[in-house]
Design a protein around this motif. Structure first.
Motif, PDB file in Angstrom:
ATOM      1  N   UNK A  94      12.800  17.686 -27.949  1.00  0.00           N
ATOM      2  CA  UNK A  94      11.492  18.377 -28.498  1.00  0.00           C
ATOM      3  C   UNK A  94      10.781  19.030 -27.361  1.00  0.00           C
ATOM      4  N   UNK A  95       9.884  19.760 -27.632  1.00  0.00           N
ATOM      5  CA  UNK A  95       9.107  20.408 -26.612  1.00  0.00           C
ATOM      6  C   UNK A  95       8.122  19.454 -26.057  1.00  0.00           C
ATOM      7  N   UNK A  96       8.060  19.729 -24.612  1.00  0.00           N
ATOM      8  CA  UNK A  96       6.987  18.774 -24.155  1.00  0.00           C
ATOM      9  C   UNK A  96       5.898  19.699 -23.595  1.00  0.00           C
ATOM     10  N   UNK A  97       4.670  19.647 -24.514  1.00  0.00           N
ATOM     11  CA  UNK A  97       3.716  20.533 -24.311  1.00  0.00           C
ATOM     12  C   UNK A  97       2.471  20.258 -23.363  1.00  0.00           C
ATOM     13  N   UNK A  98       3.145  19.961 -21.877  1.00  0.00           N
ATOM     14  CA  UNK A  98       1.900  19.724 -21.215  1.00  0.00           C
ATOM     15  C   UNK A  98       1.221  20.667 -20.412  1.00  0.00           C
ATOM     16  N   UNK A  99      -0.237  20.605 -20.485  1.00  0.00           N
ATOM     17  CA  UNK A  99      -0.827  21.707 -19.876  1.00  0.00           C
ATOM     18  C   UNK A  99      -0.664  21.445 -18.213  1.00  0.00           C
ATOM     19  N   UNK A 100      -0.505  22.316 -17.719  1.00  0.00           N
ATOM     20  CA  UNK A 100      -0.737  22.433 -16.307  1.00  0.00           C
ATOM     21  C   UNK A 100       0.673  21.917 -15.694  1.00  0.00           C
ATOM     22  N   UNK A 101       1.545  21.749 -16.423  1.00  0.00           N
ATOM     23  CA  UNK A 101       2.837  21.236 -15.996  1.00  0.00           C
ATOM     24  C   UNK A 101       4.201  22.204 -16.408  1.00  0.00           C
ATOM     25  N   UNK A 102       3.919  23.199 -17.421  1.00  0.00           N
ATOM     26  CA  UNK A 102       5.007  23.990 -17.625  1.00  0.00           C
ATOM     27  C   UNK A 102       6.482  23.592 -17.670  1.00  0.00           C
ATOM     28  N   UNK A 103       6.682  22.647 -18.974  1.00  0.00           N
ATOM     29  CA  UNK A 103       8.012  22.304 -18.959  1.00  0.00           C
ATOM     30  C   UNK A 103       8.906  23.263 -19.915  1.00  0.00           C
TER      31      UNK A 103
END
Length: 957
Positions: free
Chosen positions: A502-511
């Motif tokens: 699935x998407x990994x929606x991490x702010x500041x980490x741009x996955x």
């Protein structure tokens, strides 16, 4: 029209939203086109007026053909150079199922332990390997490279020194040159004197706080340092040893003869040389330093049901809490490479590792005997793998003959160095001897190899032979067939959520997507098999790629030139600040030591500034989350005489394109400072604006974010810096390979071009996207973020937005109001696992919030799935707020729900098992099961167990 000229575009594979989905999202936002949205988001005064100048995109097929031509320019000679880098045999089961497997290389840093148990176990195994082989109680989960690990050790020991007036770090003269280079760089800002001298007791003067030993030495000799370390301990002087990990299978480990810290590289454990990296460094120390050790530590704890569980121990103890008082700016590791090294140890086991080490040593002894039989003198009486032959005036002829046979030795002052490695064969030995024989006009037919093999003798003194066992835990003794190893790797992989799920929606980490075509060349021998100190005429493929990537990234950033030496984002911060420092010194303004940093900055910013010898002054942010321009102006003017720099992230850490950014840069320049831009959010700039155009002087790029190098479970990374023309002369140099001019700062990393082999990934991304594709990716990243914002802001307050109500490529969801009914942001993060998602960034940059970044690679369908999950969770919170469910016994507080929990005979929860594990219909079709329940963080920190404990012993405890 005929399709004869149709060419599939890579950007259509990289970008998630289809044209129809894009229009649907635009309609939801109430705008007609993507460009209209961009006009509402990115301030007009910083918008680029013309394209970046990056070439037209190549198709995947055309790119792979081009990169094969580039690879063919490299000459992969047999390397005996050594100096900390050796050829290896990568077990195929590890290469195919770990290095080339997106189930391993697309994982994020294991901050959410419940869905990271596989890589946590592999990293715990790594720590166990290091602790066992070095003879020390505790090890971390890897550092960037051996040289920077040595620098981290120097400062840990400096900060812990008993004699606070002592400032000398005594360093052996027999040290790898790249390690000495980095030590000297790190020492300068703090006034530490790196004193190069022989490791003798009479050099332990009162001003020495610690000593550094290379073991075996850089020239290959193996010496007994027990008396030296004992004498140092009597004087309260600590000892750091850089040790070849493979040699410790045969040599007495430094921990047994008194070392306080042992550092080194695990590259010999199945990781290709890759022209210098990435490789996982290691750092081991005594248990008394467990609260001081830099980097990440994996520790044992239990979950909510009392089951064995793992987590990152002490995981917030450094930058975000201590900021400029932090003892290190390290915020990453080399997780993927550490995982490979740990699997190498599991696959071979203690006897297999010993056999490899014995074979290396035996082949070295055979070369020694055979070449001496030709009349050459070998200078090392005791050694593990490295020989030195005195050749005098014959060096030039021998070097030519070696090159004619595609062999690289190490050359210095009439001496030829030969380092034998795992990949060396008996046929290689015969070729080495043949080369030496030809220079003497002799034939190897006169050498009786079989007799020599039968009478090899010893090259390691009896008192330095290892007597203690290592890798005794069952897991290092159970998986030696490929079937067993494959199943072990897959069993751990199955415990971890990655971009495969699935998407990994991490702010500041741009996955974002790490495309397969980008990854393919990484494991080609033409890129993986080169030594970083190979002769220049053998590395023209790498230099072609590096120079073209330099040109492209310079155009993208608006700068004059890049340096690829920094091998992490934090390392890039440090390098950039040291370049600024050198620039001020060159102008007679070395007194400039004030660094202004916004209150919202990532914790590595103040830590890096402190490491560069600067004093941090914090600049306020206003209620909208923007930099307080008047506070900045006042502090810049107040400190104008000593203003060194200002560190700024753009778009801001709050995900907003601040309108005042140009004015901010002008204020700093007007007061004599330089602007350092943190490139963490470059994914929102590419093609629309640039650091150079905005007015920054230097910027690091996280290639593992914007430019598609995978996160690999917490590393590898690359943090190259781009600089304006006036800073180019000060870019990092290197002791062995020329990378800068005479004014360049000394090295910041061990290898001249950092983790060079993974530059192939970013090169591929830019080549296949082209300038137009890169710009479209940025636009879609901003579209996706604003779509999520629009869908969720009626359920969760969005903290910050731009002047026209838009966010950049990420946004912050405010969850603080839920605390009044006992719901913490961590509860939302854990409940998201039940919906099949990794949590967004938790409590950064604002405590009690979630920072969400979807990237351009996710389709509208995936965005909707994620939004549906958060909307459903909000309804679950509402039930608590309305008093319909208990504040301490509810879906969020008990999350995540494991298979063990819901299949137990008894179920005492006030909701159904179905609701716990299948909260939305889509979850049932593709369920990801967390392998453990909520982990007990405080227990893991109170009882720090950082190596593999026997499961029975842990259960009893």
């Amino acid at each position: 029209m005929s399709n004869v000229f149709y060419q599939e575009k890579f950007q259509d594979r990289h970008n998630g939203p289809r044209a129809r989905e894009t229009q649907e999202m635009l309609a939801y936002l109430g705008v007609g086109t993507v460009d209209e949205l961009i006009e509402q988001t990115v301030p007009s005064q910083i918008r680029l007026k013309q394209p970046m100048g990056v070439p037209v995109a190549l198709s995947e097929k055309a790119y792979l053909a081009k990169v094969k031509q580039i690879a063919d320019k490299n000459k992969v000679f047999k390397s005996y150079i050594g100096q900390g880098y050796n050829d290896v045999v990568v077990p195929g089961v590890i290469q195919r199922n770990v290095l080339e497997n997106p189930g391993w290389y697309t994982q994020y840093t294991p901050y959410q332990a419940e869905i990271s148990q596989g890589r946590l176990q592999a990293l715990l195994n790594f720590q166990t390997v290091v602790s066992d082989l070095t003879g020390l109680e505790i090890a971390n989960a890897s550092l960037l490279d051996e040289a920077t690990a040595a620098a981290e050790a120097m400062f840990m020991l400096y900060n812990a020194r008993k004699n606070k007036s002592a400032n000398v770090f005594l360093v052996t003269a027999n040290i790898f040159p790249q390690t000495l280079d980095v030590l000297q760089t790190r020492a300068v800002p703090f006034g530490v004197e790196v004193r190069v001298a022989d490791i003798r007791v009479d050099n332990l003067s009162d001003d020495v706080f610690a000593a550094f030993i290379q073991y075996p030495s850089a020239d290959g000799t193996v010496n007994d340092y027990a008396a030296f370390t004992a004498a140092a301990q009597e004087r309260d002087i600590t000892t750091c040893v850089a040790a070849d990990l493979m040699s410790l299978a045969l040599l007495t480990p430094p921990g047994e003869w008194g070392a306080d810290v042992v550092v080194g590289n695990t590259q010999r454990f199945g990781v290709p040389m890759g022209f210098g990296g990435p490789h996982a460094a290691y750092f081991a120390t005594k248990a008394s330093y467990k609260r001081n050790i830099p980097g990440r530590i994996i520790g044992v704890t239990s979950d909510a049901s009392g089951n064995y569980a793992l987590r990152m121990a002490l995981q917030t103890r450094e930058q975000h809490i201590r900021r400029d008082k932090a003892s290190s700016n390290i915020c990453t590791a080399q997780a993927l490479l550490a995982i490979m090294a740990s699997f190498y140890a599991v696959y071979h086991g203690p006897q297999g590792i010993k056999n490899i080490a014995l074979r290396i040593n035996d082949l070295a002894k055979l070369v020694d005997k055979a070449v001496q039989a030709l009349g050459y003198k070998q200078l090392n009486e005791s050694y593990f793998d490295t020989l030195r032959f005195e050749v005098g005036e014959q060096l030039s002829g021998l070097k030519s003959e070696a090159l004619n046979n595609e062999v690289n030795f190490y050359y210095s002052d009439g001496v030829v160095g030969i380092s034998i490695d795992e990949a060396t064969s008996i046929e290689d030995v015969e070729l080495i001897v043949r080369i030496f024989a030809k220079i003497k006009g002799k034939s190897i037919a006169d050498i009786d190899f079989e007799d020599m093999v039968d009478h090899l003798g010893d090259s390691i003194p009896e008192e330095l032979k290892r007597q203690t066992a290592y890798l005794t835990h069952p897991l290092f003794n159970d998986y030696h067939s490929e079937s067993d190893m494959l199943r072990y790797i897959k069993s751990l992989e199955a415990k971890d959520l990655s971009l495969c799920h699935s998407m990994i929606p991490l702010g500041s980490c741009t996955m974002k997507l790490n495309a397969t075509s980008e990854m393919v060349p990484l494991t080609w021998s033409e890129f993986g098999g080169l030594h970083p100190f190979a002769p220049a005429d053998q590395t023209s493929g790498y230099m072609y790629l590096i120079n073209e990537l330099n040109e492209w990234l310079s155009k993208i950033t608006g700068f004059a030139k890049m340096s690829f030496q920094p091998n992490s984002g934090a390392q890039g911060e440090y390098a950039g600040l040291m370049v600024i420092r050198a620039y001020h010194q060159s102008r007679g303004q070395g007194h400039r030591n004030i660094c202004l940093i916004p209150a919202s900055a990532h914790g590595t910013n103040p830590a890096s500034a402190s490491m560069a010898g600067m004093k941090v002054v914090v600049v306020k942010c206003d209620d909208a989350g923007n930099i307080d321009v008047e506070d900045l102006r006042a502090k810049a003017q107040q400190h104008a005489e000593h203003l060194n720099s200002f560190m700024v992230t753009y778009p801001s850490t709050h995900g907003v394109f601040e309108e005042s950014i140009v004015e901010i840069c002008e204020i700093i320049h007007a007061n004599g400072g330089q602007v350092y831009m943190d490139g963490a959010n470059m994914n929102a700039q590419v093609g629309l604006t640039s650091p150079g155009f905005i007015g920054a002087d230097v910027c690091h790029l996280n290639l593992h974010k914007t430019f598609c190098i995978p996160h690999g479970g917490g590393g590898p990374g690359m943090g190259p810096i781009g600089v304006a023309a006036h800073l180019v002369p000060f870019l990092p140099s290197h002791e062995v390979v020329e990378t800068s001019g005479p004014e360049g700062i000394s090295a910041v990393s061990a290898a001249p071009f950092g983790s060079a082999s993974i530059l192939t990934i970013s090169y591929a991304y830019i080549a296949m996207m082209g300038g137009e594709g890169l710009t479209d990716a940025t636009k879609l990243a901003i579209l996706n973020a604003n779509y999520i914002k629009a869908r969720l802001e009626q359920h969760y307050p969005v903290l910050y937005a731009g002047a026209k109500g838009r966010c950049g490529h990420e946004m912050i969801l405010d969850c603080r109001s839920f605390k009044k009914v006992g719901i913490e942001v961590a509860d939302i993060a854990k409940r998201l696992m039940d919906y099949g998602f990794h949590a967004p960034t938790v409590s950064f940059p604002v405590a009690g919030t979630l920072m969400v970044e979807p990237t351009e690679s996710e389709s509208k369908a995936e965005l909707d799935r994620f939004c549906d999950a958060l909307v459903a969770i909000r309804a679950e919170i509402a039930a608590v707020e309305l008093g319909e469910v208990d504040q301490t016994n509810n879906l969020l507080k008990n999350a995540p729900h494991t298979a063990d929990m819901v299949t137990a005979d008894e179920w005492d929860k006030p909701y159904s098992r179905h609701t716990a594990i299948y909260p939305l219909a889509y979850v049932k079709a593709n369920k990801f099961w967390p392998s453990v329940g909520r982990v007990n963080d405080s227990q893991g920190d109170r009882t720090l167990i950082c190596s593999c404990p026997p499961i029975e012993a842990y259960a009893e405890a």
